[in-house]
Design an enzyme around this catalytic site. Structure first.
Site, short mmCIF file in Angstrom:
data_model
loop_
_atom_site.label_atom_id
_atom_site.label_comp_id
_atom_site.label_asym_id
_atom_site.label_seq_id
_atom_site.Cartn_x
_atom_site.Cartn_y
_atom_site.Cartn_z
CG ASN A 172 -1.71 1.29 1.35
OD1 ASN A 172 -2.65 1.48 0.57
ND2 ASN A 172 -1.36 2.17 2.28
CD GLU A 173 -1.63 5.89 0.24
OE1 GLU A 173 -1.14 6.33 1.30
OE2 GLU A 173 -2.68 6.33 -0.26
CE1 TYR A 244 -9.26 8.82 0.73
CE2 TYR A 244 -6.88 8.77 0.39
CZ TYR A 244 -8.06 8.13 0.76
OH TYR A 244 -8.04 6.82 1.14
CD GLU A 292 -6.20 4.15 0.28
OE1 GLU A 292 -6.16 5.31 0.77
OE2 GLU A 292 -5.44 3.24 0.64
CD GLN A 351 -10.49 3.31 5.38
OE1 GLN A 351 -10.92 2.65 6.31
NE2 GLN A 351 -9.19 3.62 5.29
#
Ligand code: AHR
Length: 502
Positions: A172-173, A244, A292, A351
């Site tokens: 992840n990331e 985001y 995400e 989420q």
């Protein structure tokens, strides 16, 4: 009144509506798992302690896949802590979120939750503090039928059949300096390639996701994808993208046009993947897993993890309250994901519960819907068949971040079997009603089946546990079809869904 002219035509097919576009994400973070999906003392709890009311809303939301167990959490996670008798499971420090992980919920419980919620698991492996061996063991535990140490352990833990998990995120990331085990692109690309190659030896039918960038503002964005894919192209299927968005300094106009960034992000990653493909002279294409995405007000008080000696279990973290404008942005991001269906083969709203989430819970108490629940549920439940690009001739307005943008943005789906066409539209103007004139002559004789709009004169209205329904999608009575033209009036800062058919 301003008018936007749109054209919807089945000839403008981009690709299929993919169920995997409507994934979500459950991380061991804040109250997403504990007191979110899992709350054994809750009146609706099932035998595993999972809240039935949350499961019901997850189904209503129309979620397809759920990514698990992180997120930043996965980069320090030991999956085997979460299997076997619950009372023997260790409590661990979760360094990503400065919390204590009790391991009450682990992979077996999560798989049972997925079955109850009718969702497909998408697992992530720890390539931060761990590596290939750990990934192989988790895969063996999940996907090998029987006759080996970890598959028999799963059977001993009550799951006779393998879980057959198809989608796996390779870490992840890993581009983020905040990530445990953060790596350079070259280091990560090699590790991702070798992990993928080994995992395919266990199960050749996996869909493997390499970590892309954590956002377009990352200093390594672009080069990261190029190097990671140069190392791993032959071994992986998808590359991730994370984004985001938030309203900054009261700049509502730029915020409402956030999909400009998402569109550019997707096309930049696709172009980079195609450049690597050309250099390697390969046929295979790499697709994007936008695993995400959401609105997230990172600077708000609820976002920073705890500090100091306090390592709480399931603290209140990232519990953003979403307003109507946030929901319009979520709708516009769904439009972007859908119109890029030729390259975006999976996506996860980050989420699902409590943590930057469409579903909120009170511990032991009520469950309620945030504003962002509505556009996701409508898109997921109503888009079917093919995605159609919509030709848009719209008035424009100036934004500080993205320059001139169209007032209206839209995408459509067309189901040749049912004959139903659905137009998903946002009005991103902060002040103007817009009349939509949609040329639907190519669809033959159609009528309005249903039309709804999500809007409120005060776009800062946010749902609460006491009132999560007084602002929601409402019938839009202005929608009509006459002589091959669908017309409707859409108010400023709004999300609309126009369904037409025979
Ligand atoms: O979704 C919240 C966090 O955002 C995830 O843990 C991480 O991957 C991202 O930075």
């Amino acid at each position: 009144m301003r008018t936007a002219r749109l054209t919807v035509d089945p000839a403008f097919r981009v690709g299929p509506v993919r169920r995997h576009t409507f994934g979500s994400f459950v991380e061991h973070l804040g109250r997403c798992v504990y007191t979110g999906i899992h709350d054994p003392g809750h009146p609706t709890a099932d035998a595993d302690g999972f809240r039935r009311d949350v499961i019901d809303l997850t189904r209503e939301l129309g979620v397809s896949t759920v990514r698990y167990p992180g997120g930043n959490f996965v980069s320090g996670y030991r999956w085997e802590d979460g299997i076997g008798p619950v009372e023997q499971r260790p409590r661990r420090l979760d360094l990503a979120w400065h919390s204590t992980e009790p391991n009450t919920v682990g992979v077996d419980e999560f798989m049972r939750w997925c079955a109850a919620a009718h969702v497909e698991p998408m697992m992530a492996v720890n390539l931060g503090t761990r590596g290939i061996q750990d990934a192989l063991e988790l895969l063996e535990y999940c996907n090998v039928p029987s006759g080996t140490h970890f598959s028999d352990l799963r059977r001993a833990n009550g799951a006779a059949d393998p879980y057959r998990v198809k989608f796996w995120c390779l870490g992840n990331e890993m581009d983020g300096p905040w990530q445990l085990g953060h790596k350079t692109a070259r280091e990560y690309g090699r590790l991702a390639a070798e992990t993928a190659r080994a995992m395919r030896m266990v199960d050749p039918d996996l869909a493997l996701v390499a970590c892309g960038s954590s956002g377009t503002t990352m200093p390594t964005f672009g080069e990261w994808e190029r190097i990671v894919l140069t190392e791993s192209y032959e071994e992986v299927d998808l590359i991730s993208a994370h984004a985001y968005y938030r309203e900054e300094d009261g700049d509502l106009a730029s915020f409402l046009a956030s999909a400009v960034d998402m569109d550019r992000f997707i096309s930049a990653v696709a172009a980079t993947a195609d450049a690597v493909r050309a250099a390697k002279k390969l046929d295979k294409r790499i697709h994007v897993s936008f695993d995400e995405w959401n609105v997230w007000y990172r600077l708000r008080a609820e976002s920073p993890p705890p500090t100091g000696d306090d390592w709480p279990v399931a603290p209140v973290l990232l519990e953003d309250r979403y307003n109507v404008a946030d929901a319009v942005v979520v709708g516009s991001l769904l439009i972007s994901l859908l119109r890029n269906t030729d390259r975006v083969h999976a996506a996860s709203l980050a989420q699902l519960v409590n943590v930057i989430a469409p579903i909120m819970t009170e511990p032991g108490g009520r469950v309620w819907k945030q504003t962002i629940f509505h556009p996701f549920a409508q898109a997921s439940n109503l888009a079917s068949g093919d995605v159609l690009r919509v030709a848009i001739d719209s008035p424009t307005h100036e934004t500080a971040k993205w320059g001139d943008v169209t007032d209206v943005d839209a995408v459509a789906s067309h189901d040749a079997e049912t004959g139903e066409t659905v137009v998903f539209v946002v009005n991103r103007s902060t002040t103007e009603d817009i009349t939509l004139e949609v040329d639907v002559r190519s669809l033959g004789a159609v009528r309005v089946l249903a039309a709804t709009t999500l809007h409120n004169p005060d776009h800062t209205w946010a749902a609460t546990a006491d009132d999560d329904s007084s602002v929601a999608p409402r019938p839009n009575a202005t929608a009509t079809v006459t002589d091959g033209a669908l017309t409707a009036v859409v108010p400023p800062v709004s999300w609309s869904v126009l369904r037409i058919g025979r």
